[in-house]
Each structure stands twice: as C-alpha cells, then as structure tokens.
Design a protein around this motif. Sequence first.
Motif, short mmCIF file in Angstrom:
data_model
loop_
_atom_site.label_atom_id
_atom_site.label_comp_id
_atom_site.label_asym_id
_atom_site.label_seq_id
_atom_site.Cartn_x
_atom_site.Cartn_y
_atom_site.Cartn_z
N VAL A 78 -21.67 26.03 -26.94
CA VAL A 78 -21.82 25.77 -25.50
C VAL A 78 -22.58 24.62 -25.17
N LYS A 79 -23.30 23.95 -26.03
CA LYS A 79 -24.17 22.72 -25.93
C LYS A 79 -23.32 21.76 -25.28
N GLY A 80 -23.81 20.99 -24.44
CA GLY A 80 -22.99 19.94 -23.37
C GLY A 80 -22.10 20.63 -22.37
N ARG A 81 -22.00 21.77 -22.25
CA ARG A 81 -21.05 22.49 -21.27
C ARG A 81 -21.63 23.49 -20.53
N PHE A 82 -22.81 24.04 -20.83
CA PHE A 82 -23.45 25.14 -20.24
C PHE A 82 -24.88 24.68 -19.81
N THR A 83 -25.58 25.11 -18.71
CA THR A 83 -26.83 24.52 -18.29
C THR A 83 -27.38 25.69 -17.73
N ILE A 84 -28.69 26.19 -18.21
CA ILE A 84 -29.48 27.31 -17.48
C ILE A 84 -30.74 26.54 -16.88
N SER A 85 -30.98 27.28 -15.63
CA SER A 85 -32.03 26.82 -15.13
C SER A 85 -32.66 27.94 -14.32
N ARG A 86 -33.76 27.72 -13.65
CA ARG A 86 -34.41 29.03 -13.14
C ARG A 86 -35.13 28.54 -11.82
N ASP A 87 -35.37 29.87 -11.04
CA ASP A 87 -36.02 29.79 -9.70
C ASP A 87 -37.07 30.60 -9.85
N LEU B 211 -26.84 30.29 -14.77
CA LEU B 211 -26.07 29.69 -15.91
C LEU B 211 -24.81 28.99 -15.32
N GLN B 212 -24.92 27.60 -15.54
CA GLN B 212 -23.73 27.01 -14.91
C GLN B 212 -22.84 26.58 -16.04
N MET B 213 -21.75 26.97 -15.95
CA MET B 213 -20.55 26.69 -17.15
C MET B 213 -19.84 25.90 -16.59
N ASP B 214 -19.79 24.85 -17.21
CA ASP B 214 -18.44 23.70 -16.93
C ASP B 214 -17.63 23.60 -18.04
N SER B 215 -16.55 22.89 -18.14
CA SER B 215 -15.54 22.63 -18.90
C SER B 215 -15.14 23.92 -19.74
N LEU B 216 -14.89 24.95 -18.96
CA LEU B 216 -14.56 26.24 -19.69
C LEU B 216 -13.43 26.11 -20.69
N LYS B 217 -13.52 27.02 -21.73
CA LYS B 217 -12.50 27.16 -22.69
C LYS B 217 -11.90 28.64 -22.63
N PRO B 218 -10.87 28.92 -23.27
CA PRO B 218 -10.33 30.20 -23.35
C PRO B 218 -11.11 31.11 -24.51
#
Length: 122
Positions: A64-73, A81-88
């Motif tokens: 998931v490196k380069g496609r998913f980003t974790i952040s916190r408040d 968890l922001q998930m971009d360029s999702l694959k099957p």
Amino acid sequence: QVQLTESGGGLVEVGGSLRLSCAASGRLVSSYAMGWFRQAPGKEREFVVVHGWRTGRAAYADSVKGRFTISRDNAKNTVYLQMDSLKPEDTAVYYCYAAPWGTWNARGVNFWGQGTQVTVSS
C-alpha cells in the motif's frame, strides 16, 4: 480498556478513493499505536498501516506504500486512512486496531474495531 469505533468503507471502482476513520476512547489510549489490518476472504488478517500516537511515526505494508496515507487528529483521538488508487486486491474487511508500536502480527493486537468492508470493483 480502549474502545475503537470505525466508519467509512464501501464500494468503489478501480482507481478510486475511500477514507476510513477510527475513533478511540478509554483509558491509556495514548499508550498505543493505532492503525489497520485487513482480511480478505480465505486469507489471514494482514498488517496494512500503523501510526505511533506519541512519536507520530508511520509504517506501511509494501503493498500500500504510495497509495495509502494515515493521519491523526489528537483532539478527537481519531486516526484516518486515506486510500487512493485502489485495486481489486485491496478488497477486504479493514479492522482498526490499537497495540504497542512494533506489533506486526494480528495475534499481538490488544484491541480491535468492529471492521468495515472495502470493495474495489474492476
């Protein structure tokens, strides 16, 4: 005891994006790192991403490196968890978790969220 409440997930087409949230409550929540595992049908639960509550460090599975980003408040005790360029192959139930930093195996996890389904259609 730590309680984890997840939201987000759903159905998206290949290349699309989704965002998951996990709100934590309870004692000692700041003592744990938080992140997500995922489990596809017929497969073991696998590590996806983690965020260190105090250090701010993050670690990602290679898949998931380069496609998913974790952040916190911090104010909301919530991780995202922001998930971009999702694959099957990202299709799975995603489980939020809390555990000491360095817990890469599901058996070592202290607390789990209820899980949320992510389905990527091709």
